[in-house]
Design a protein around this motif. Structure first.
Motif, short mmCIF file in Angstrom:
data_model
loop_
_atom_site.label_atom_id
_atom_site.label_comp_id
_atom_site.label_asym_id
_atom_site.label_seq_id
_atom_site.Cartn_x
_atom_site.Cartn_y
_atom_site.Cartn_z
N LYS A 20 1.52 -5.86 -3.25
CA LYS A 20 1.99 -5.23 -4.40
C LYS A 20 0.67 -4.25 -4.73
CE LYS A 20 3.16 -5.69 -9.07
NZ LYS A 20 3.24 -6.82 -10.23
N ASP A 21 -0.29 -4.87 -4.81
CA ASP A 21 -1.83 -4.09 -5.05
C ASP A 21 -1.94 -3.21 -4.29
OD1 ASP A 21 -2.13 -5.73 -7.39
OD2 ASP A 21 -3.70 -6.97 -6.19
N ILE A 22 -1.78 -3.10 -3.07
CA ILE A 22 -2.11 -2.27 -1.80
C ILE A 22 -1.14 -1.06 -2.21
CG2 ILE A 22 -2.02 -1.58 0.39
CD1 ILE A 22 -3.35 -4.29 0.83
N VAL A 23 0.08 -1.42 -2.04
CA VAL A 23 1.34 -0.34 -2.49
C VAL A 23 0.99 0.43 -3.68
CG1 VAL A 23 3.76 -0.10 -2.79
CG2 VAL A 23 3.04 -1.63 -1.02
N ALA A 27 0.21 4.23 -4.14
CA ALA A 27 1.19 5.18 -4.91
C ALA A 27 0.55 5.81 -5.87
CB ALA A 27 2.35 4.21 -5.41
N ILE A 28 -0.52 5.28 -6.55
CA ILE A 28 -1.24 6.12 -7.59
C ILE A 28 -2.38 6.91 -6.86
CG2 ILE A 28 -2.85 5.74 -9.58
CD1 ILE A 28 -1.07 3.56 -10.27
N ALA A 32 -2.89 11.29 -7.29
CA ALA A 32 -4.17 11.43 -8.02
C ALA A 32 -5.20 12.26 -7.02
CB ALA A 32 -4.82 10.29 -8.46
N ALA A 33 -5.14 11.93 -5.94
CA ALA A 33 -6.30 12.79 -5.09
C ALA A 33 -5.53 14.18 -4.65
CB ALA A 33 -6.02 11.99 -3.60
N TYR A 34 -4.25 14.32 -4.63
CA TYR A 34 -3.71 15.82 -4.43
C TYR A 34 -3.92 16.55 -5.65
CZ TYR A 34 -1.59 15.26 0.15
OH TYR A 34 -1.16 15.32 1.55
N ALA A 35 -3.82 15.74 -6.76
CA ALA A 35 -3.92 16.78 -8.12
C ALA A 35 -5.48 16.98 -8.24
CB ALA A 35 -3.48 15.54 -9.22
N TRP A 36 -6.41 16.19 -7.96
CA TRP A 36 -7.59 16.78 -8.07
C TRP A 36 -8.00 18.01 -6.89
CZ3 TRP A 36 -11.71 16.68 -4.21
CH2 TRP A 36 -12.83 16.98 -5.00
#
Length: 63
Positions: A20-23, A27-28, A32-36
């Protein structure tokens, strides 16, 4: 062999939490990388390239 021991339940719950942590991190993190990249990095790169073009033009006129 007993499959419903305390250790199997602990390992099963840890496995679920880790997955769950990896997914959630992917997912976040990917959006976020694309937005930056497309809001900050590309804009700064365009400004830097425009400055270099203007600087090269100015240096060309001076010589």
């Amino acid at each position: 062999m007993v499959t419903n021991t305390a250790t199997t339940r602990i390992f099963g719950s840890l496995k679920k939490k880790i997955i769950k942590d990896i997914v959630v991190s992917f997912a976040i993190g990917i959006p976020a990388a694309y937005a930056w990249w497309y809001t900050f990095h590309v804009d700064n790169q365009k400004k830097r390239e425009a400055w270099y073009i203007a600087y090269a033009a100015k240096k060309g006129n001076e010589q």
